[in-house]
Design an enzyme around this catalytic site. Structure first.
Site, PDB file in Angstrom:
ATOM      1  N   ASP A  96     -62.390 -30.979 -20.406  1.00 47.00           N
ATOM      2  CA  ASP A  96     -60.944 -30.985 -20.186  1.00 47.00           C
ATOM      3  C   ASP A  96     -60.317 -29.627 -19.864  1.00 47.00           C
ATOM      4  O   ASP A  96     -59.131 -29.423 -20.060  1.00 47.00           O
ATOM      5  CB  ASP A  96     -60.261 -31.536 -21.437  1.00 47.00           C
ATOM      6  CG  ASP A  96     -60.705 -30.789 -22.695  1.00 47.00           C
ATOM      7  OD1 ASP A  96     -61.160 -29.631 -22.556  1.00 47.00           O
ATOM      8  OD2 ASP A  96     -60.596 -31.348 -23.791  1.00 47.00           O
ATOM      9  N   GLU A 118     -68.574 -35.923 -21.356  1.00 47.81           N
ATOM     10  CA  GLU A 118     -67.575 -35.906 -22.437  1.00 47.81           C
ATOM     11  C   GLU A 118     -66.272 -36.540 -21.953  1.00 47.81           C
ATOM     12  O   GLU A 118     -65.182 -35.981 -22.057  1.00 47.81           O
ATOM     13  CB  GLU A 118     -67.324 -34.487 -22.977  1.00 47.81           C
ATOM     14  CG  GLU A 118     -66.684 -34.489 -24.365  1.00 47.81           C
ATOM     15  CD  GLU A 118     -66.406 -33.100 -24.899  1.00 47.81           C
ATOM     16  OE1 GLU A 118     -67.329 -32.483 -25.442  1.00 47.81           O
ATOM     17  OE2 GLU A 118     -65.246 -32.631 -24.778  1.00 47.81           O
ATOM     18  N   GLU A 132     -55.083 -29.664 -21.966  1.00 52.21           N
ATOM     19  CA  GLU A 132     -56.363 -30.383 -21.925  1.00 52.21           C
ATOM     20  C   GLU A 132     -56.205 -31.893 -21.812  1.00 52.21           C
ATOM     21  O   GLU A 132     -56.988 -32.566 -21.140  1.00 52.21           O
ATOM     22  CB  GLU A 132     -57.210 -30.026 -23.148  1.00 52.21           C
ATOM     23  CG  GLU A 132     -57.761 -28.596 -23.150  1.00 52.21           C
ATOM     24  CD  GLU A 132     -56.765 -27.534 -23.610  1.00 52.21           C
ATOM     25  OE1 GLU A 132     -55.632 -27.900 -24.039  1.00 52.21           O
ATOM     26  OE2 GLU A 132     -57.098 -26.342 -23.553  1.00 52.21           O
ATOM     27  N   HIS A 205     -57.641 -20.491 -31.097  1.00 49.39           N
ATOM     28  CA  HIS A 205     -57.369 -20.013 -29.752  1.00 49.39           C
ATOM     29  C   HIS A 205     -56.423 -20.881 -28.920  1.00 49.39           C
ATOM     30  O   HIS A 205     -56.019 -20.501 -27.840  1.00 49.39           O
ATOM     31  CB  HIS A 205     -58.677 -19.867 -28.961  1.00 49.39           C
ATOM     32  CG  HIS A 205     -59.291 -21.200 -28.601  1.00 49.39           C
ATOM     33  ND1 HIS A 205     -58.906 -21.915 -27.497  1.00 49.39           N
ATOM     34  CD2 HIS A 205     -60.227 -21.955 -29.213  1.00 49.39           C
ATOM     35  CE1 HIS A 205     -59.606 -23.040 -27.447  1.00 49.39           C
ATOM     36  NE2 HIS A 205     -60.403 -23.094 -28.478  1.00 49.39           N
ATOM     37  N   ARG A 207     -53.851 -22.760 -26.706  1.00 38.81           N
ATOM     38  CA  ARG A 207     -52.653 -22.263 -26.015  1.00 38.81           C
ATOM     39  C   ARG A 207     -51.359 -22.632 -26.725  1.00 38.81           C
ATOM     40  O   ARG A 207     -50.460 -21.827 -26.875  1.00 38.81           O
ATOM     41  CB  ARG A 207     -52.608 -22.855 -24.598  1.00 38.81           C
ATOM     42  CG  ARG A 207     -53.052 -21.918 -23.542  1.00 38.81           C
ATOM     43  CD  ARG A 207     -52.809 -22.481 -22.147  1.00 38.81           C
ATOM     44  NE  ARG A 207     -52.953 -21.412 -21.186  1.00 38.81           N
ATOM     45  CZ  ARG A 207     -54.102 -20.856 -20.846  1.00 38.81           C
ATOM     46  NH1 ARG A 207     -55.215 -21.247 -21.408  1.00 38.81           N
ATOM     47  NH2 ARG A 207     -54.124 -19.875 -19.970  1.00 38.81           N
ATOM     48  N   HIS A 238     -61.591 -14.850 -30.588  1.00 41.80           N
ATOM     49  CA  HIS A 238     -61.567 -15.157 -29.141  1.00 41.80           C
ATOM     50  C   HIS A 238     -61.074 -13.922 -28.388  1.00 41.80           C
ATOM     51  O   HIS A 238     -60.258 -13.151 -28.912  1.00 41.80           O
ATOM     52  CB  HIS A 238     -60.607 -16.336 -28.947  1.00 41.80           C
ATOM     53  CG  HIS A 238     -60.624 -16.966 -27.597  1.00 41.80           C
ATOM     54  ND1 HIS A 238     -60.113 -16.340 -26.484  1.00 41.80           N
ATOM     55  CD2 HIS A 238     -61.068 -18.161 -27.168  1.00 41.80           C
ATOM     56  CE1 HIS A 238     -60.250 -17.132 -25.432  1.00 41.80           C
ATOM     57  NE2 HIS A 238     -60.830 -18.246 -25.820  1.00 41.80           N
TER      58      HIS A 238
HETATM   59  C1  UD1 Z   1     -59.888 -22.206 -22.275  1.00 39.45           C
HETATM   60  C2  UD1 Z   1     -59.570 -23.680 -22.029  1.00 39.45           C
HETATM   61  C3  UD1 Z   1     -59.567 -24.433 -23.349  1.00 39.45           C
HETATM   62  C4  UD1 Z   1     -60.832 -24.182 -24.140  1.00 39.45           C
HETATM   63  C5  UD1 Z   1     -61.073 -22.682 -24.278  1.00 39.45           C
HETATM   64  C6  UD1 Z   1     -62.394 -22.439 -24.962  1.00 39.45           C
HETATM   65  C7  UD1 Z   1     -57.997 -24.192 -20.204  1.00 39.45           C
HETATM   66  C8  UD1 Z   1     -56.601 -24.318 -19.793  1.00 39.45           C
HETATM   67  N1  UD1 Z   1     -58.219 -23.802 -21.467  1.00 39.45           N
HETATM   68  O1  UD1 Z   1     -58.818 -21.682 -23.023  1.00 39.45           O
HETATM   69  O2  UD1 Z   1     -59.455 -25.825 -23.085  1.00 39.45           O
HETATM   70  O3  UD1 Z   1     -60.680 -24.754 -25.406  1.00 39.45           O
HETATM   71  O4  UD1 Z   1     -61.110 -22.089 -22.990  1.00 39.45           O
HETATM   72  O5  UD1 Z   1     -62.487 -21.160 -25.495  1.00 39.45           O
HETATM   73  O6  UD1 Z   1     -58.882 -24.406 -19.417  1.00 39.45           O
HETATM   74  N2  UD1 Z   1     -60.912 -13.825 -22.097  1.00 39.45           N
HETATM   75  C9  UD1 Z   1     -61.708 -12.711 -21.857  1.00 39.45           C
HETATM   76  N3  UD1 Z   1     -63.061 -12.906 -21.701  1.00 39.45           N
HETATM   77  C10 UD1 Z   1     -63.650 -14.125 -21.771  1.00 39.45           C
HETATM   78  C11 UD1 Z   1     -62.826 -15.239 -22.025  1.00 39.45           C
HETATM   79  C12 UD1 Z   1     -61.457 -15.072 -22.170  1.00 39.45           C
HETATM   80  O7  UD1 Z   1     -61.243 -11.586 -21.789  1.00 39.45           O
HETATM   81  O8  UD1 Z   1     -64.873 -14.228 -21.628  1.00 39.45           O
HETATM   82  C13 UD1 Z   1     -59.444 -13.620 -22.279  1.00 39.45           C
HETATM   83  C14 UD1 Z   1     -58.710 -13.334 -20.958  1.00 39.45           C
HETATM   84  O9  UD1 Z   1     -57.716 -12.372 -21.195  1.00 39.45           O
HETATM   85  C15 UD1 Z   1     -58.049 -14.674 -20.658  1.00 39.45           C
HETATM   86  C16 UD1 Z   1     -57.775 -15.209 -22.052  1.00 39.45           C
HETATM   87  O10 UD1 Z   1     -58.886 -14.801 -22.828  1.00 39.45           O
HETATM   88  O11 UD1 Z   1     -56.876 -14.505 -19.917  1.00 39.45           O
HETATM   89  C17 UD1 Z   1     -57.617 -16.707 -22.133  1.00 39.45           C
HETATM   90  O12 UD1 Z   1     -58.666 -17.387 -21.450  1.00 39.45           O
HETATM   91  P1  UD1 Z   1     -58.363 -18.797 -20.727  1.00 39.45           P
HETATM   92  O13 UD1 Z   1     -59.619 -19.364 -20.151  1.00 39.45           O
HETATM   93  O14 UD1 Z   1     -57.201 -18.680 -19.838  1.00 39.45           O
HETATM   94  O15 UD1 Z   1     -57.876 -19.702 -21.913  1.00 39.45           O
HETATM   95  P2  UD1 Z   1     -58.592 -20.137 -23.262  1.00 39.45           P
HETATM   96  O16 UD1 Z   1     -57.573 -20.048 -24.339  1.00 39.45           O
HETATM   97  O17 UD1 Z   1     -59.871 -19.421 -23.413  1.00 39.45           O
HETATM   98  N1  UDP Z   2     -68.613 -20.732 -30.705  1.00 40.86           N
HETATM   99  C1  UDP Z   2     -69.455 -19.636 -30.412  1.00 40.86           C
HETATM  100  N2  UDP Z   2     -69.100 -18.387 -30.835  1.00 40.86           N
HETATM  101  C2  UDP Z   2     -67.953 -18.156 -31.520  1.00 40.86           C
HETATM  102  C3  UDP Z   2     -67.081 -19.241 -31.783  1.00 40.86           C
HETATM  103  C4  UDP Z   2     -67.436 -20.522 -31.362  1.00 40.86           C
HETATM  104  O1  UDP Z   2     -70.505 -19.825 -29.801  1.00 40.86           O
HETATM  105  O2  UDP Z   2     -67.706 -16.993 -31.889  1.00 40.86           O
HETATM  106  C5  UDP Z   2     -68.983 -22.076 -30.212  1.00 40.86           C
HETATM  107  C6  UDP Z   2     -68.856 -23.236 -31.187  1.00 40.86           C
HETATM  108  O3  UDP Z   2     -70.048 -23.456 -31.915  1.00 40.86           O
HETATM  109  C7  UDP Z   2     -68.559 -24.412 -30.248  1.00 40.86           C
HETATM  110  C8  UDP Z   2     -67.792 -23.772 -29.113  1.00 40.86           C
HETATM  111  O4  UDP Z   2     -68.084 -22.375 -29.172  1.00 40.86           O
HETATM  112  O5  UDP Z   2     -69.768 -24.930 -29.700  1.00 40.86           O
HETATM  113  C9  UDP Z   2     -66.311 -24.012 -29.248  1.00 40.86           C
HETATM  114  O6  UDP Z   2     -65.642 -23.224 -28.326  1.00 40.86           O
HETATM  115  P1  UDP Z   2     -64.089 -22.953 -28.385  1.00 40.86           P
HETATM  116  O7  UDP Z   2     -63.611 -23.116 -29.776  1.00 40.86           O
HETATM  117  O8  UDP Z   2     -63.873 -21.654 -27.691  1.00 40.86           O
HETATM  118  O9  UDP Z   2     -63.505 -24.073 -27.429  1.00 40.86           O
HETATM  119  P2  UDP Z   2     -63.099 -25.620 -27.641  1.00 40.86           P
HETATM  120  O10 UDP Z   2     -64.265 -26.342 -28.209  1.00 40.86           O
HETATM  121  O11 UDP Z   2     -61.888 -25.634 -28.513  1.00 40.86           O
HETATM  122  O12 UDP Z   2     -62.755 -26.083 -26.269  1.00 40.86           O
END
Ligand code: UD1
Ligand code: UDP
Length: 366
Positions: A96, A118, A132, A205, A207, A238
């Site tokens: 999602d 999924e 999502e 984390h 949004r 995160h």
């Molecule tokens: C995204 C997904 C969410 C998922 C989450 C898992 C969308 C809209 N959201 O949200 O469904 O649960 O990933 O973690 O698709 N960043 C880094 N390095 C990284 C990753 C993230 O610096 O490797 C920082 C960046 O500043 C980025 C911010 O995190 O702008 C947010 O990342 P983003 O993918 O936009 O949203 P998530 O909250 O991670």
């Molecule tokens: N996870 C990880 N390292 C971390 C925190 C979470 O590998 O420091 C794993 C966790 O076991 C799960 C997945 O990341 O499999 C969940 O990711 P996240 O919470 O970022 O996203 P969501 O599941 O909410 O989309």
């Protein structure tokens, strides 16, 4: 040989799709290509390394502080070229995220059939989780084959008018991943710090929780920690700067909590396994915790994973400070409440979801 393009972009998609990529490659029945959007960078690289998956294409879209427009526009723009060059017979997406939605939309525009891994998770509230719930509903409108983790998710799709013939219940590939990572002999220096204390594992984390709700969550946790000097908390934060700022502001000088960098999935699964309880707003953790029998307080108002609530492992505690405070305190102080929530159960399959998905693809994509 039919060509399958697997597309993902964030940490959780990687954790749940890499085992599938490896199963597809092992069978050698398809020409398998992997495209990462790079919605996440460092956090996805950690996953690719663990599962030894090397992407064929990387759209490298991530920029610090990206918003939903940045992600969607950049993926849509860049994936068009990949799809036109690779000409896949079938594209697999997961869950999602905005990567999932934008990829499915691009496939729809180019009339390329999509398989949705999924599929069928729903809260029924299009604003929670945001965005999502919209993303997964939108993918369901166009997906050709749906891999639902549970009977309930299959029924959600049937209620929306999907043809049952195109829906398969496979379990969740998260459980496949989990079976390869947990080791009872696992050690880590952070766990040495925890020593004999009860370990509280924290992640957050979402949004819709950024800003004030997250401050409430963290304040509640901090109050309980201060009242229970016998517990220690680890919070792998995160990489979102908004999350990091709030965590540092509230927990910064507390000696009972270690704020650490995101853990790779092997470490994180083993930290879960060594924890006493988990506080999170994550989706994937709600799937993994039941099979480890670890109680989870879900800091959200809704969940698309009611199976874990029914199994008693998950409790929805919202994002209000008082509710989180009371629930966390109760779980630490009441043996009865803790025991009720800490029985292992596995609503998300037997860890063979990837095998089942590839069997289905071999039958369907002849
Ligand atoms: C995204 C997904 C969410 C998922 C989450 C898992 C969308 C809209 N959201 O949200 O469904 O649960 O990933 O973690 O698709 N960043 C880094 N390095 C990284 C990753 C993230 O610096 O490797 C920082 C960046 O500043 C980025 C911010 O995190 O702008 C947010 O990342 P983003 O993918 O936009 O949203 P998530 O909250 O991670
Ligand atoms: N996870 C990880 N390292 C971390 C925190 C979470 O590998 O420091 C794993 C966790 O076991 C799960 C997945 O990341 O499999 C969940 O990711 P996240 O919470 O970022 O996203 P969501 O599941 O909410 O989309």
């Amino acid at each position: 040989m039919k060509k399958i393009l697997v597309v993902f972009g964030t940490r959780p998609e990687g954790i749940k799709m890499c085992p599938l990529v490896n199963e597809l490659k092992k069978r050698k029945k398809f020409d398998v290509k992997v495209c990462v959007t790079g919605q996440h960078k460092e956090m996805l690289n950690q996953v690719l390394e663990v599962f030894d998956v090397v992407p064929d294409y990387d759209l490298s879209i991530m920029k610090k502080g990206q918003d939903l427009f940045d992600i969607t526009i950049n993926i849509l723009d860049r994936i068009k070229r990949i799809l036109l060059n690779v000409c896949p017979d079938f594209v697999l997406v997961h869950g999602d995220t905005s990567t999932t939605f934008a990829t499915a939309l691009a496939c729809y525009y180019l009339q390329i059939p999509v398989g949705h891994v999924e599929a069928g998770l729903r809260t029924g509230n299009v604003f929670s989780p945001f965005p999502e719930e919209f993303n997964r509903e939108a993918v369901s409108l166009i997906s050709k084959i749906n891999f639902a983790p549970t009977e309930r998710s299959k029924n959600n799709l049937i209620k929306e008018g999907k043809n049952p013939k195109n829906i398969y219940v496979t379990g969740n590939t998260a459980i496949d991943a989990l079976q390869t990572t947990i080791k009872e002999t696992y050690i880590h220096e952070e766990l040495n710090w925890v020593d004999d204390s009860r370990l509280i594992l924290i992640t957050a984390h979402r949004r819709e929780n950024l800003g004030e709700p997250m401050e409430h969550m963290f304040r509640a946790i901090k109050r309980v920690l201060l009242e229970h000097p016998d517990v220690k908390a680890i919070y792998p934060i995160h990489l979102n700067p908004k999350v990091r700022d709030t965590a540092k502001k509230i927990f910064g000088n507390n000696t009972q909590i270690h704020l650490i960098e995101p853990l790779n999935v092997i470490d994180f699964h083993n930290f879960m396994n060594k924890s006493y309880l988990i506080l999170t707003d994550s989706g994937g953790i709600q799937e993994e915790a039941p099979s480890l029998g670890k109680p989870v307080l879900v800091m959200r108002d809704t969940t698309e994973r009611p199976e874990g609530v029914e199994a008693n492992t998950l409790k929805l505690v919202g994002t209000e400070e008082e509710m989180i405070y009371k629930s966390f305190k109760e779980l630490l102080e009441s043996k009865e409440e803790y025991e009720k929530m800490s029985k292992a159960s596995n609503p998300y399959g037997d860890g063979r979801a990837c095998e089942k998905i590839v069997d289905i693809l071999e039958r369907e994509l002849k």
